[in-house]
Design a protein around this motif. Structure first.
Motif, PDB file in Angstrom:
ATOM      1  N   SER A  26       8.024   7.165  24.605  1.00  0.00           N
ATOM      2  CA  SER A  26       6.964   6.644  23.750  1.00  0.00           C
ATOM      3  C   SER A  26       7.516   5.611  22.781  1.00  0.00           C
ATOM      4  O   SER A  26       8.731   5.523  22.560  1.00  0.00           O
ATOM      5  CB  SER A  26       6.295   7.777  22.967  1.00  0.00           C
ATOM      6  N   ILE A  27       6.609   4.812  22.213  1.00  0.00           N
ATOM      7  CA  ILE A  27       6.963   3.848  21.179  1.00  0.00           C
ATOM      8  C   ILE A  27       6.113   4.136  19.944  1.00  0.00           C
ATOM      9  O   ILE A  27       4.983   4.620  20.052  1.00  0.00           O
ATOM     10  CB  ILE A  27       6.768   2.390  21.651  1.00  0.00           C
ATOM     11  N   GLN A  28       6.660   3.826  18.774  1.00  0.00           N
ATOM     12  CA  GLN A  28       5.970   4.090  17.520  1.00  0.00           C
ATOM     13  C   GLN A  28       6.022   2.867  16.610  1.00  0.00           C
ATOM     14  O   GLN A  28       6.966   2.061  16.682  1.00  0.00           O
ATOM     15  CB  GLN A  28       6.593   5.280  16.775  1.00  0.00           C
ATOM     16  N   PHE A  29       5.008   2.771  15.760  1.00  0.00           N
ATOM     17  CA  PHE A  29       4.982   1.744  14.716  1.00  0.00           C
ATOM     18  C   PHE A  29       4.277   2.340  13.510  1.00  0.00           C
ATOM     19  O   PHE A  29       3.254   3.019  13.651  1.00  0.00           O
ATOM     20  CB  PHE A  29       4.240   0.487  15.175  1.00  0.00           C
ATOM     21  N   ASN A  30       4.814   2.090  12.318  1.00  0.00           N
ATOM     22  CA  ASN A  30       4.112   2.536  11.117  1.00  0.00           C
ATOM     23  C   ASN A  30       4.391   1.613   9.945  1.00  0.00           C
ATOM     24  O   ASN A  30       5.426   0.937   9.899  1.00  0.00           O
ATOM     25  CB  ASN A  30       4.464   3.991  10.771  1.00  0.00           C
ATOM     26  N   TYR A  31       3.439   1.594   9.033  1.00  0.00           N
ATOM     27  CA  TYR A  31       3.536   0.785   7.813  1.00  0.00           C
ATOM     28  C   TYR A  31       2.917   1.559   6.658  1.00  0.00           C
ATOM     29  O   TYR A  31       1.900   2.249   6.817  1.00  0.00           O
ATOM     30  CB  TYR A  31       2.794  -0.548   7.974  1.00  0.00           C
ATOM     31  N   ALA A  32       3.521   1.436   5.476  1.00  0.00           N
ATOM     32  CA  ALA A  32       2.953   2.053   4.275  1.00  0.00           C
ATOM     33  C   ALA A  32       3.431   1.291   3.043  1.00  0.00           C
ATOM     34  O   ALA A  32       4.555   0.772   3.016  1.00  0.00           O
ATOM     35  CB  ALA A  32       3.340   3.523   4.171  1.00  0.00           C
ATOM     36  N   ARG A  33       2.580   1.219   2.055  1.00  0.00           N
ATOM     37  CA  ARG A  33       2.954   0.666   0.754  1.00  0.00           C
ATOM     38  C   ARG A  33       3.165   1.842  -0.198  1.00  0.00           C
ATOM     39  O   ARG A  33       2.363   2.773  -0.235  1.00  0.00           O
ATOM     40  CB  ARG A  33       1.859  -0.252   0.216  1.00  0.00           C
ATOM     41  N   ARG A  34       4.251   1.791  -0.967  1.00  0.00           N
ATOM     42  CA  ARG A  34       4.631   2.903  -1.818  1.00  0.00           C
ATOM     43  C   ARG A  34       4.869   2.422  -3.247  1.00  0.00           C
ATOM     44  O   ARG A  34       5.070   1.228  -3.490  1.00  0.00           O
ATOM     45  CB  ARG A  34       5.915   3.574  -1.306  1.00  0.00           C
ATOM     46  N   VAL A  35       4.881   3.367  -4.187  1.00  0.00           N
ATOM     47  CA  VAL A  35       5.135   3.055  -5.593  1.00  0.00           C
ATOM     48  C   VAL A  35       6.133   4.062  -6.152  1.00  0.00           C
ATOM     49  O   VAL A  35       6.177   5.220  -5.719  1.00  0.00           O
ATOM     50  CB  VAL A  35       3.825   3.094  -6.426  1.00  0.00           C
ATOM     51  N   ARG A  36       6.943   3.602  -7.081  1.00  0.00           N
ATOM     52  CA  ARG A  36       7.799   4.500  -7.855  1.00  0.00           C
ATOM     53  C   ARG A  36       7.523   4.241  -9.327  1.00  0.00           C
ATOM     54  O   ARG A  36       7.821   3.164  -9.847  1.00  0.00           O
ATOM     55  CB  ARG A  36       9.277   4.251  -7.555  1.00  0.00           C
ATOM     56  N   ARG A  37       6.902   5.234  -9.985  1.00  0.00           N
ATOM     57  CA  ARG A  37       6.636   5.097 -11.410  1.00  0.00           C
ATOM     58  C   ARG A  37       7.907   5.417 -12.202  1.00  0.00           C
ATOM     59  O   ARG A  37       8.710   6.238 -11.782  1.00  0.00           O
ATOM     60  CB  ARG A  37       5.501   6.034 -11.826  1.00  0.00           C
ATOM     61  N   PRO A  38       8.077   4.795 -13.361  1.00  0.00           N
ATOM     62  CA  PRO A  38       9.260   5.106 -14.171  1.00  0.00           C
ATOM     63  C   PRO A  38       9.285   6.573 -14.574  1.00  0.00           C
ATOM     64  O   PRO A  38       8.243   7.182 -14.842  1.00  0.00           O
ATOM     65  CB  PRO A  38       9.101   4.203 -15.401  1.00  0.00           C
ATOM     66  N   ALA A  39      10.470   7.162 -14.578  1.00  0.00           N
ATOM     67  CA  ALA A  39      10.624   8.534 -15.062  1.00  0.00           C
ATOM     68  C   ALA A  39      10.303   8.575 -16.550  1.00  0.00           C
ATOM     69  O   ALA A  39      10.487   7.595 -17.276  1.00  0.00           O
ATOM     70  CB  ALA A  39      12.047   9.024 -14.806  1.00  0.00           C
TER      71      ALA A  39
END
Length: 713
Positions: free
Chosen positions: A462-475
């Protein structure tokens, strides 16, 4: 003492070898959502948005700790100090039955060592989390799911471990119990760890004006840690259930540093000694109430979850330094308590449709109240007086409103899952001492897309593809406008101007025969958060987190399981990546490679033997260049009595693991080195007990995952 312990362990090992207990192997048939597989179950099962490691039906399920299971799992990279990665050098978020484990890497490593592989069902590895998960965790999520199959009546396990690490011991133990009676299900567990250890290291700093500072340090650690979990489940019917769960982590970290100091100017040299006592008592608890409704036979469901979490920490640091130049001698004492209260509520709805399709939607609200204080005192003629310039009292409040929608469908041999998440952040903070305030209001969209196309169902290609936008808030601590004097030469400073970072993550992969895999990925980050060091005055280095324009990571990963003989299996992994960061108009780049191999040998009627080796080439974190790492572990385990297993482990056999990095900034060079007692010999024993008929262990869900991960920072 060491010799006696070693002889005792060898004697126990010989006893294991002498006992001859037949082990049964079971092959069975499992029906998966994608394919039907007969005979031996595959170790890895891949879905559109994650892959699943089947622990309970593999060699990983016998005699390992939770940390060892992660270390030997395909696609995961785990160092002896507890740093866990999926790709590159970004640490992951670890969850256990949907509960985020909020600890430092070292504390998390100790906690995972108390978790037994016999209690783990599977591990979900989510490199790009879909819309159902909060948009944080740019390094991905590792979700450990405990076994559901248990006995009607009472079942559980007892665990004990002794480990000699250098001159000091590490001991631990725990018990877990489950009880099922008709519609009622109760569970509980308790673990305790005592860690005594001795570190050595140095920090050497060279300044552009030829000033040289050398700090040779010895560190004694006396740490204890406790974890407890308890809950109750009531099934009103097959479709409705109510769950209550309580979790607690508590520790005391008592550490003493003794440093020999050399302060050399071009025209003179000053020497001295410094002693530091650093004591922390972190504690964390959470109470979760959840209701689940299975709406129809297709799998539609509604979940409503409420949660309250508390994190607190008392911390003190006392530094006394004496120099041949008496004007440099000083005493400094700081108290830095903190408390965090978090309230959250969440509703998730899933509607299953005919034609192998589903719609998911959810809402979530989180309120966080944080209080940090710094009380600094200086030694004056043998007495302590308050230092207002170094003291602060900071309060921070944050409100998050989140919602998402997702659609997934299987179209012939192609699984597609698309989602969109929105998160609104309101935050404000104030320093009660200086009056400085923080006020933030921002919204973000976080789309995700996952595609998995089966090329050959019979062969498992099989073949796969994925995309996501992420965030890191300040501690929370990073936003606090404080200045904490760590020692004579280092200051930690908060940054109230810190902004969240955003990452676009793309990954494409190919799977051959269900187990061999290759993947390419790209991660592009803006407003990258990194802690860097800079000189602010003579002999003082300031460490502060800042935003930098860009950070990019491009890489590939390979995983290849090999059956050498019928009773000898091997799993091998490779991670190659290129990382580049723009820091103050300077571009820092590095190509790095990680290699690992795990060998499992079944010596029938005698023991199981496993060997693990890992190598990581030099890599970069912000403006620090990390040195290469290599270590090798060996383990031997054997089933004893009816439901017991004893294991002898040798970690870092060649004593090669150490921490070293070099930081260069504006002509200043900082050389850091630390050696932990990583070469250890340990003996552990686990005994499982049960009585009654089979029943299903419930999985209780919590909903404040991303916020909990920030509470301890």
């Amino acid at each position: 003492m060491k010799k006696a312990v070693f002889i005792t362990m060898i004697s126990l090992l010989l006893t294991m070898v002498q006992e001859m207990t037949a082990q049964q192997k079971k092959d069975s048939v499992r029906t998966l959502s994608e394919v039907n597989i007969s005979a031996r179950r595959p170790l890895v099962i891949r879905k559109a948005d994650r892959y699943i490691i089947d622990v309970e039906n593999s060699f990983l399920g016998n005699g390992h700790s939770g940390l060892e299971v992660l270390q030997k799992s395909p696609g995961l990279w785990v160092s002896p100090d507890g740093n866990i990665r999926i790709t590159g050098n970004q640490s992951v978020t670890v969850m256990i039955n949907n509960v985020v484990q909020r600890m430092s890497p070292a504390e998390l490593a100790e906690f995972l060592r108390t978790l037994r592989s016999e209690n783990i069902s599977k591990i979900e590895v989510i490199a790009n989390p879909p819309a159902e998960y909060e948009a944080s965790s740019s390094g991905g999520i590792v979700h450990i799911i405990l076994k559901k199959a248990r006995e009607q009546g009472v079942s559980g396990s007892v665990f004990a471990r002794y480990m000699q690490q250098g001159r000091d011991p590490n001991t631990g133990g725990g018990v877990s119990v489950d009880y099922k009676l008709k519609k009622w299900y109760l569970f509980g567990s308790y673990n305790y760890m005592l860690d005594n250890s001795f570190y050595t290291g140095h920090t050497i700093t060279d300044y552009p004006d030829k000033l040289h500072i050398s700090n040779q340090t010895e560190r004694d650690n006396d740490n204890t840690q406790q974890q407890a979990r308890a809950g109750i489940v009531y099934d009103f019917s097959k479709a409705h259930s109510l769950n209550v769960q309580y979790m607690m982590n508590r520790g005391r970290l008592d550490q003493h540093f003794h440093s020999a100091l050399t302060y050399r100017r071009p025209d003179s040299t000053t020497t001295g000694e410094a002693n530091t006592n650093w004591v922390r008592t972190p504690r964390f608890s959470s109470t979760t109430l959840s209701y689940a409704w299975t709406i129809d036979s297709l799998g539609s469901s509604l979940k409503i979850i409420g949660d309250y979490s508390y994190a607190g920490r008392e911390e003190s640091n006392t530094l006394v330094s004496v120099y041949t130049d008496t004007t440099m001698s000083r005493g400094l004492r700081t108290f830095t308590p903190s408390t965090t209260d978090m309230y959250s509520a969440q509703a998730d709805y899933s509607h299953a449709m005919k034609g192998k399709a589903a719609i998911r939607a959810g809402l979530k609200y989180v309120q966080t109240n944080r209080h940090n204080s710094i009380a600094a005192e200086e030694d004056s003629d043998g007495g302590w007086i308050k230092s207002p310039a170094r003291s602060d009292d900071f309060r921070y409040n944050e409100h998050l409103l989140m919602f998402y929608g997702a659609y997934e469908k299987l179209i012939k041999r192609t699984a597609v899952k698309a989602g969109l998440r929105g998160e609104q952040t309101y935050s404000e903070g104030i320093s009660l001492i200086t009056g400085e305030t923080i006020s933030r209001k921002y919204f973000g969209w976080f789309p995700s897309l996952f595609i998995d196309h089966t090329l050959d169902e019979k062969q498992g290609n099989s073949i796969q593809f994925n995309y996501a936008r992420r965030v890191r808030r300040p501690a929370y601590n990073d936003l606090n406008p404080y200045r904490l004097q760590v020692n004579d030469f280092a200051i930690l400073t908060g940054n109230p101007d810190l902004q969240p970072q955003y990452t676009h993550s793309i990954q494409a992969g190919y799977t051959w025969r269900r187990e061999y895999s290759a993947a390419l990925y790209v991660k592009s980050t803006t407003d990258y958060i990194a802690q860097t060091a800079r000189t602010i005055q003579e002999r003082v280095i300031e460490h502060m987190s800042k935003n930098y324009p860009y950070h990019t990571e491009v890489g590939m990963s390979l995983n290849a399981p090999v059956t050498i003989l019928k009773n000898w299996r091997s799993n091998n992994g490779l991670l190659l990546y290129f990382a580049t960061t723009d820091i103050d108009e300077v571009r820092i780049s590095r190509t790095s490679i990680s290699l690992k191999t795990s060998q499992q040998f079944e010596w029938k009627k005698v023991m199981d033997v496993d060997l693990y080796a890992e190598y990581n080439s030099p890599y970069i974190v912000a403006n620090a260049r990390k040195a290469h790492v290599f270590f090798t572990d060996l383990g031997m385990s054997r089933k004893v009595w009816k439901n017991g297993r004893v294991r002898l482990s040798l970690t870092d056999i060649f004593n090669t693991f150490r921490e070293r990095d070099i930081t260069e900034y504006a002509g200043t060079r900082i050389d850091f080195y630390q050696k932990r007692p990583t070469r250890k010999i340990g003996l552990s024993f686990v005994w499982n007990f049960s009585a009654g008929k089979a029943f299903t262990k419930k999985k209780i869900e919590t909903n404040n995952s991303e916020e909990r991960s920030r509470m301890g920072n």
